[in-house]
Motif scaffolding. Sequence first.
Motif, PDB file in Angstrom:
ATOM      1  N   GLU A   1       0.686  -1.294  -0.047  1.00 24.39           N
ATOM      2  CA  GLU A   1       0.075  -0.434   0.018  1.00 24.39           C
ATOM      3  C   GLU A   1       0.947   0.975  -0.094  1.00 24.39           C
ATOM      4  OE1 GLU A   1      -1.989   3.722   1.507  1.00 24.39           O
ATOM      5  OE2 GLU A   1      -0.753   2.883   2.731  1.00 24.39           O
TER       6      GLU A   1
ATOM      7  N   ALA B   1      -7.101  -2.639   4.658  1.00 22.65           N
ATOM      8  CA  ALA B   1      -7.539  -1.187   4.362  1.00 22.65           C
ATOM      9  C   ALA B   1      -7.091  -0.462   5.163  1.00 22.65           C
ATOM     10  CB  ALA B   1      -8.754  -1.072   3.243  1.00 22.65           C
TER      11      ALA B   1
ATOM     12  N   PHE C   1      -7.085   3.812   5.779  1.00 15.91           N
ATOM     13  CA  PHE C   1      -7.933   4.321   5.418  1.00 15.91           C
ATOM     14  C   PHE C   1      -8.833   4.192   6.209  1.00 15.91           C
ATOM     15  CE2 PHE C   1      -5.553   2.241   2.079  1.00 15.91           C
ATOM     16  CZ  PHE C   1      -6.295   3.174   0.468  1.00 15.91           C
TER      17      PHE C   1
END
Length: 144
Positions: A98, A126, A131
């Motif tokens: 990521e 995530a 996120f």
Amino acid sequence: MIRLLPQQIPAYWELIKFVVIKLGEITEPEVPIYLNKVLYLLLNDKAQCWVNVGDDKQINNIHLTKIVYSPFTDEKNLEWCGTYAFKFTENSAWQEMESIIEQYAKQSGCSSIYGETKNKRILDIAYNCGFKEKSVNFFKPIGV
């Protein structure tokens, strides 16, 4: 992890097709059109394919992204279109992947990265990568 260049896409196309079909949840009649659009985007550097290769030289993960512009604000963002893992991947490896994609997004002038999934593991990853949930997507086929 490496980002495949457009000229490298043909060498990996069969594998990319497999991943796109698995991730896309597309009906059989839509497959050729869908794949042609994905291939066009990848060959014209409008979408990106990321490959994570393990120490054993086997592909562990494939990620697909594309740069998109908001139709309202013209803001540039990176859409994380899909991730496919060929084998279990530790959270630390996901965070490293990521981070590489985030660095690419920053270098490309994107203001955010976003995506959607219904895969619980991907959603957990995530969240672990920073996120946040922005909205909930809903869908109802109406047969037209």
